[in-house]
Design a protein around this motif. Sequence first.
Motif, PDB file in Angstrom:
ATOM      1  N   ASN A 114      -9.453   8.052  12.286  1.00  0.00           N
ATOM      2  CA  ASN A 114      -8.171   7.725  12.245  1.00  0.00           C
ATOM      3  C   ASN A 114      -7.719   6.866  11.097  1.00  0.00           C
ATOM      4  N   ARG A 115      -8.318   6.787   9.898  1.00  0.00           N
ATOM      5  CA  ARG A 115      -7.915   6.061   8.932  1.00  0.00           C
ATOM      6  C   ARG A 115      -7.623   6.548   7.334  1.00  0.00           C
ATOM      7  N   PRO A 116      -6.470   7.066   7.333  1.00  0.00           N
ATOM      8  CA  PRO A 116      -6.055   8.108   6.431  1.00  0.00           C
ATOM      9  C   PRO A 116      -6.285   7.563   4.694  1.00  0.00           C
ATOM     10  N   LEU A 117      -6.440   6.129   4.780  1.00  0.00           N
ATOM     11  CA  LEU A 117      -6.842   5.855   3.363  1.00  0.00           C
ATOM     12  C   LEU A 117      -8.253   5.781   2.987  1.00  0.00           C
ATOM     13  N   LEU A 118      -9.140   6.154   4.059  1.00  0.00           N
ATOM     14  CA  LEU A 118     -10.625   6.493   3.826  1.00  0.00           C
ATOM     15  C   LEU A 118     -10.940   7.852   4.019  1.00  0.00           C
ATOM     16  N   ALA A 169       6.804   5.193   4.008  1.00  0.00           N
ATOM     17  CA  ALA A 169       7.557   5.354   5.296  1.00  0.00           C
ATOM     18  C   ALA A 169       6.814   4.470   6.336  1.00  0.00           C
ATOM     19  N   PHE A 170       5.472   4.712   6.315  1.00  0.00           N
ATOM     20  CA  PHE A 170       4.527   3.844   7.296  1.00  0.00           C
ATOM     21  C   PHE A 170       4.719   2.441   6.927  1.00  0.00           C
ATOM     22  N   ARG A 171       4.717   1.882   5.570  1.00  0.00           N
ATOM     23  CA  ARG A 171       4.630   0.356   5.280  1.00  0.00           C
ATOM     24  C   ARG A 171       6.138  -0.205   5.715  1.00  0.00           C
ATOM     25  N   LYS A 172       7.136   0.808   5.692  1.00  0.00           N
ATOM     26  CA  LYS A 172       8.449   0.143   6.120  1.00  0.00           C
ATOM     27  C   LYS A 172       8.415  -0.090   7.589  1.00  0.00           C
ATOM     28  N   PHE A 175      -9.744  -6.407   6.562  1.00  0.00           N
ATOM     29  CA  PHE A 175      -9.764  -4.960   6.337  1.00  0.00           C
ATOM     30  C   PHE A 175     -10.015  -3.959   7.272  1.00  0.00           C
ATOM     31  N   MET A 176      -9.747  -2.585   7.088  1.00  0.00           N
ATOM     32  CA  MET A 176     -10.005  -1.713   8.323  1.00  0.00           C
ATOM     33  C   MET A 176     -11.430  -2.047   8.653  1.00  0.00           C
ATOM     34  N   ALA A 177     -11.405  -1.836  10.149  1.00  0.00           N
ATOM     35  CA  ALA A 177     -12.745  -1.959  10.827  1.00  0.00           C
ATOM     36  C   ALA A 177     -13.323  -3.343  10.622  1.00  0.00           C
ATOM     37  N   GLY A 195     -12.594  -5.484  12.711  1.00  0.00           N
ATOM     38  CA  GLY A 195     -12.853  -5.918  14.254  1.00  0.00           C
ATOM     39  C   GLY A 195     -11.560  -6.729  14.561  1.00  0.00           C
ATOM     40  N   LYS A 196     -10.426  -6.597  14.077  1.00  0.00           N
ATOM     41  CA  LYS A 196      -9.371  -7.268  14.425  1.00  0.00           C
ATOM     42  C   LYS A 196      -8.733  -6.761  15.974  1.00  0.00           C
ATOM     43  N   SER A 197      -8.562  -5.487  16.324  1.00  0.00           N
ATOM     44  CA  SER A 197      -8.420  -5.216  17.554  1.00  0.00           C
ATOM     45  C   SER A 197      -9.362  -5.617  18.690  1.00  0.00           C
ATOM     46  N   THR A 256      -0.095  -4.028  15.405  1.00  0.00           N
ATOM     47  CA  THR A 256       0.978  -3.730  14.618  1.00  0.00           C
ATOM     48  C   THR A 256       1.273  -2.283  14.457  1.00  0.00           C
ATOM     49  N   ASP A 257      -0.016  -1.620  14.339  1.00  0.00           N
ATOM     50  CA  ASP A 257      -0.408  -0.183  14.375  1.00  0.00           C
ATOM     51  C   ASP A 257       0.226   0.698  15.504  1.00  0.00           C
ATOM     52  N   VAL A 258      -0.169   0.226  16.586  1.00  0.00           N
ATOM     53  CA  VAL A 258       0.244   0.623  17.926  1.00  0.00           C
ATOM     54  C   VAL A 258       1.569   0.492  18.285  1.00  0.00           C
ATOM     55  N   VAL A 293      -8.929  -5.051  -4.750  1.00  0.00           N
ATOM     56  CA  VAL A 293      -7.581  -5.665  -4.975  1.00  0.00           C
ATOM     57  C   VAL A 293      -7.112  -6.341  -3.683  1.00  0.00           C
ATOM     58  N   ARG A 294      -7.512  -6.187  -2.660  1.00  0.00           N
ATOM     59  CA  ARG A 294      -7.177  -6.951  -1.350  1.00  0.00           C
ATOM     60  C   ARG A 294      -7.981  -8.109  -0.954  1.00  0.00           C
ATOM     61  N   GLU A 295      -9.065  -8.471  -1.272  1.00  0.00           N
ATOM     62  CA  GLU A 295      -9.815  -9.441  -0.883  1.00  0.00           C
ATOM     63  C   GLU A 295      -8.851 -10.731  -1.263  1.00  0.00           C
ATOM     64  N   THR A 326      -3.131  -7.081  12.672  1.00  0.00           N
ATOM     65  CA  THR A 326      -2.252  -6.464  11.883  1.00  0.00           C
ATOM     66  C   THR A 326      -3.278  -5.343  11.018  1.00  0.00           C
ATOM     67  N   GLY A 327      -2.296  -4.123  10.634  1.00  0.00           N
ATOM     68  CA  GLY A 327      -3.144  -3.381   9.778  1.00  0.00           C
ATOM     69  C   GLY A 327      -3.655  -3.822   8.629  1.00  0.00           C
ATOM     70  N   GLY A 328      -4.646  -3.330   8.199  1.00  0.00           N
ATOM     71  CA  GLY A 328      -5.419  -3.864   6.882  1.00  0.00           C
ATOM     72  C   GLY A 328      -4.488  -3.799   5.539  1.00  0.00           C
ATOM     73  N   GLY A 329      -3.440  -2.907   5.721  1.00  0.00           N
ATOM     74  CA  GLY A 329      -2.311  -3.088   4.473  1.00  0.00           C
ATOM     75  C   GLY A 329      -1.499  -4.183   4.759  1.00  0.00           C
ATOM     76  N   ALA A 330      -1.249  -4.776   5.868  1.00  0.00           N
ATOM     77  CA  ALA A 330       0.122  -5.724   5.884  1.00  0.00           C
ATOM     78  C   ALA A 330       0.161  -6.749   5.060  1.00  0.00           C
TER      79      ALA A 330
HETATM   80  C1  S3P Z   1      -4.505   0.523   6.778  1.00  0.00           C
HETATM   81  C2  S3P Z   1      -5.033  -0.045   8.025  1.00  0.00           C
HETATM   82  C3  S3P Z   1      -4.944   0.797   8.960  1.00  0.00           C
HETATM   83  C4  S3P Z   1      -3.556   1.366   9.267  1.00  0.00           C
HETATM   84  C5  S3P Z   1      -3.373   2.300   8.149  1.00  0.00           C
HETATM   85  C6  S3P Z   1      -3.406   1.648   6.766  1.00  0.00           C
HETATM   86  C7  S3P Z   1      -4.568  -0.069   5.388  1.00  0.00           C
HETATM   87  O1  S3P Z   1      -5.033  -0.287  10.180  1.00  0.00           O
HETATM   88  O2  S3P Z   1      -2.692   0.387   9.188  1.00  0.00           O
HETATM   89  O3  S3P Z   1      -4.370   3.354   8.160  1.00  0.00           O
HETATM   90  O4  S3P Z   1      -3.834  -0.110   4.540  1.00  0.00           O
HETATM   91  O5  S3P Z   1      -5.679  -0.825   5.317  1.00  0.00           O
HETATM   92  P1  S3P Z   1      -6.625  -0.983  10.577  1.00  0.00           P
HETATM   93  O6  S3P Z   1      -6.798  -2.112   9.622  1.00  0.00           O
HETATM   94  O7  S3P Z   1      -6.262  -1.520  11.948  1.00  0.00           O
HETATM   95  O8  S3P Z   1      -7.570   0.237  10.478  1.00  0.00           O
END
Ligand code: S3P
Length: 183
Positions: free
Chosen positions: A117-121, A56-59, A10-12, A14-16, A33-35, A137-139, A78-82
Amino acid sequence: MAPNLVLIGFMASGKSTIGRRCARALDFRFRDTDVQVERWTGKSVSQIFAEEGELAFRKLEAEAVRVLSRRTRQVIATGGGAPLDPENVRNLRRGGVVVLLKAEPDEIVARASRRKNRPLLAGADDPKARVLELLAVREPIYIAAADAVVETTNLGLEDSVARVLAVYRELEGGWIGVRDEAG
Ligand code: S3P
């Protein structure tokens, strides 16, 4: 050939931060992947969400996963949604061992609120409720995608890094190169 170390979660979670440290210890490159998406587009993830929409972001994210998974000797954050896209999971698992970083919802909210910097939150009235909703949903998807889970709540950075490296070294021994679909 040693597998990549792929960090999902999930976001935050500690992946990076953890990933960068693991890369140094393994003498691998660190990739995020975000970078990668931000480099290609010259825009921040938040900007892409706002101007072009999540799809568009997911693509772009899927393309980043595809490109990065083909390379070796990397730690990939990876981003949390990948992992929500099964094709991303296949690509990531094909090139590396996948470690899920887990943190408690309160910890996630506390860490995520430090940066905007987390548009979903960002727009949520109740960030904790939003985190819980997304996590529900994600776990299961994260767990199904992962070879191993490392719980980082209450662990300092050093201990988290040491745990992830230990898990990687354990899994690396059983690594058989490119996996088949069932792998
Ligand atoms: C997302 C997580 C973000 C980034 C985007 C969507 C997500 O990455 O890819 O904001 O869907 O959980 P981090 O997990 O690095 O915050």
